[in-house]
Design a protein around this motif. Structure first.
Motif, mmCIF file in Angstrom:
data_model
loop_
_atom_site.group_PDB
_atom_site.id
_atom_site.type_symbol
_atom_site.label_atom_id
_atom_site.label_comp_id
_atom_site.label_asym_id
_atom_site.label_seq_id
_atom_site.Cartn_x
_atom_site.Cartn_y
_atom_site.Cartn_z
ATOM 1 N N SER A 1 43.559 36.161 28.502
ATOM 2 C CA SER A 1 42.417 37.096 27.460
ATOM 3 C C SER A 1 41.704 38.095 28.550
ATOM 4 O O SER A 1 41.491 38.883 29.577
ATOM 5 N N SER A 2 41.057 39.047 27.512
ATOM 6 C CA SER A 2 40.649 40.207 27.370
ATOM 7 C C SER A 2 39.471 40.270 28.417
ATOM 8 O O SER A 2 38.690 41.029 29.116
ATOM 9 N N HIS A 3 38.766 39.157 28.305
ATOM 10 C CA HIS A 3 37.606 38.531 29.176
ATOM 11 C C HIS A 3 37.915 38.968 30.234
ATOM 12 O O HIS A 3 36.931 38.825 31.906
ATOM 13 N N ASN A 4 39.161 38.376 31.225
ATOM 14 C CA ASN A 4 40.025 38.494 32.587
ATOM 15 C C ASN A 4 38.979 40.301 33.377
ATOM 16 O O ASN A 4 38.895 40.285 34.104
ATOM 17 N N ARG A 5 39.343 41.453 32.276
ATOM 18 C CA ARG A 5 38.893 42.793 33.248
ATOM 19 C C ARG A 5 37.379 42.581 32.962
ATOM 20 O O ARG A 5 36.259 43.489 33.511
ATOM 21 N N VAL A 6 36.384 41.847 31.904
ATOM 22 C CA VAL A 6 34.822 41.697 31.906
ATOM 23 C C VAL A 6 34.641 41.344 32.587
ATOM 24 O O VAL A 6 33.601 42.027 34.123
ATOM 25 N N LEU A 7 34.755 39.984 33.689
ATOM 26 C CA LEU A 7 35.110 39.047 34.546
ATOM 27 C C LEU A 7 34.965 39.667 36.061
ATOM 28 O O LEU A 7 34.454 40.061 37.077
ATOM 29 N N LEU A 8 36.373 40.612 36.029
ATOM 30 C CA LEU A 8 36.933 41.682 37.508
ATOM 31 C C LEU A 8 35.758 42.548 36.894
ATOM 32 O O LEU A 8 35.620 42.811 38.378
ATOM 33 N N LEU A 9 35.739 43.245 35.959
ATOM 34 C CA LEU A 9 34.231 44.127 36.334
ATOM 35 C C LEU A 9 33.206 43.966 36.870
ATOM 36 O O LEU A 9 31.939 44.595 38.127
ATOM 37 N N GLU A 10 32.513 42.862 36.633
ATOM 38 C CA GLU A 10 31.699 42.004 36.948
ATOM 39 C C GLU A 10 31.394 41.612 38.982
ATOM 40 O O GLU A 10 30.335 42.068 39.469
ATOM 41 N N ARG A 11 32.742 40.948 39.156
ATOM 42 C CA ARG A 11 32.411 40.881 39.932
ATOM 43 C C ARG A 11 32.630 41.980 40.768
ATOM 44 O O ARG A 11 32.090 41.821 42.567
ATOM 45 N N CYS A 12 33.279 43.489 40.900
ATOM 46 C CA CYS A 12 33.726 44.551 41.782
ATOM 47 C C CYS A 12 32.128 44.903 41.558
ATOM 48 O O CYS A 12 31.603 45.362 42.256
ATOM 49 N N ILE A 13 31.143 45.276 40.633
ATOM 50 C CA ILE A 13 29.775 45.365 41.234
ATOM 51 C C ILE A 13 29.174 44.502 41.951
ATOM 52 O O ILE A 13 28.581 45.153 42.631
ATOM 53 N N GLN A 14 29.387 43.255 41.313
ATOM 54 C CA GLN A 14 28.545 42.343 42.241
ATOM 55 C C GLN A 14 28.782 42.752 43.686
ATOM 56 O O GLN A 14 27.441 42.386 44.906
ATOM 57 N N ALA A 15 30.029 42.636 43.977
ATOM 58 C CA ALA A 15 30.330 42.921 45.330
ATOM 59 C C ALA A 15 30.628 44.013 45.749
ATOM 60 O O ALA A 15 30.598 44.700 47.010
ATOM 61 N N HIS A 16 30.093 45.566 45.315
ATOM 62 C CA HIS A 16 29.842 47.169 45.786
ATOM 63 C C HIS A 16 31.200 47.456 45.094
ATOM 64 O O HIS A 16 31.056 48.550 46.313
ATOM 65 N N ILE A 17 31.993 47.315 44.915
ATOM 66 C CA ILE A 17 33.492 48.194 45.272
ATOM 67 C C ILE A 17 33.631 48.629 43.867
ATOM 68 O O ILE A 17 33.797 48.317 42.782
#
Length: 326
Positions: free
Chosen positions: A74-90
């Motif tokens: 789903s397109s939600h995967n991209r938003v989920l990846l974005l959220e996790r990258c910001i949370q991990a400071h990537i």
């Protein structure tokens, strides 16, 4: 082969951050197929690496994983990846994800809360925090960088002899953080007050004040001046949060934006506390513990109260009722 949770060996390498093993799997014949295999929770190795905060692994897997694979469920995967990258400071991967959008989806707006909560990732210390650099000759420099910009910080680091590679590492996160904020400014600029409230942008502004995130406050303010009207259910605004949570840099920013005379409108919260009452409250314990010893803690609290009482009493005694927003 997959284990009982549906994880392949590449998925386990992604979770534990073993990039050498990951490279061997992906570079093997047919190895790129492993990048698309989901576990029982529907997650691919890239999402697992980001969720575990594995920066190098996330960068590597993002380069090797096609956009089709990221969006395969789903397109939600991209938003989920974005959220996790910001949370991990990537932030570098987060920026690449943002650039892949022609227009940011509305479902990505909750990420503003994560951006607002960041304190150390963008390297903006408060007045009470210091940055320490140890040089080759054994000298140690301690200096304050309140409300400074990237150019000023770079100049200070040059004068202290900090290596260019270290300077880039120190300032890189901050620069990437500001670029990420830039992508959200376009959306925020088109929102009216009710939309800002529904999208929880007001709440994000208060979170930024609580964590001393002046970059977030300033960028959102430039995009939409209405965000400065943020107020919680107790009737406390950005000024109140800055005083209550001892964020001198936020207080100073708001003071500058509002002018020297009309520092605040004379308002109280639902408990009839004005800003002077909030300044008299005991500061957050996590903040106080930065300085060991009850005497030093009390000294700092007294200094905080004196600084703010002088400004607040002047405003209140002058009976200035003009708001910060014109």
């Amino acid at each position: 082969m997959q284990d009982e949770d549906g994880n392949t060996a590449l998925a386990l390498a992604a979770i534990y951050g073993d990039i050498n093993i990951a490279r061997r799997f992906v570079n093997a014949e047919g190895g790129e197929e492993l990048l698309a295999i989901q576990n029982k929770e529907g997650e691919i190795p890239l999402l697992m690496a980001a969720n575990s905060g594995r920066k190098r692994m996330t960068r590597y897997l993002y380069l090797r994983t096609s956009s089709h694979v990221i969006d395969q469920q789903s397109s939600h995967n991209r938003v989920l990846l974005l959220e996790r990258c910001i949370q991990a400071h990537i932030f570098d991967v987060a920026l690449k994800l943002l650039k892949s959008y022609e227009e940011l989806p509305i479902e990505s707006l909750p990420i503003l809360h994560q951006l607002a909560r960041m304190t150390s990732a963008h390297l903006q210390p408060s007045l009470w925090q210091t940055i320490v650099y140890s040089l080759k000759n054994g000298k140690i420099f301690l200096f304050f960088l309140p409300n400074s910009n990237i150019q000023e910080e770079s100049t200070i680091m040059d004068s202290c002899g900090l290596k260019s590679q270290n300077r880039e590492r120190v300032l890189g996160h901050k620069n990437e953080f500001l670029q990420i904020l830039w992508y959200y400014k376009d959306i925020i600029s088109m929102f009216n007050s009710s939309q800002l409230r529904e999208a929880l942008v007001y709440d994000a502004m208060l979170e930024a004040a609580k964590h001393g995130n002046v970059e977030f406050i300033n960028d959102m303010r430039e995009a939409n001046h209405d965000v400065l009207r943020a107020m919680d259910n107790h009737g406390r605004d950005i000024f109140s949060y800055a005083v209550l949570h001892r964020k001198h840099n936020v207080f100073q920013l708001m003071h500058t934006l509002c002018g020297n005379k009309d520092i605040i409108s004379y308002t109280t919260d639902m408990f009839d506390n004005n800003l002077l009452h909030l300044a008299a409250h005991l500061g957050p314990l996590s903040d106080l513990n930065l300085r060991p010893g009850a005497a030093l803690q009390m000294q700092r609290e007294i200094q905080w109260f004196k600084v703010h009482s002088s400004s607040l009493v002047f405003s209140l005694s002058s009976a200035i009722y003009s708001p910060c927003i014109h």
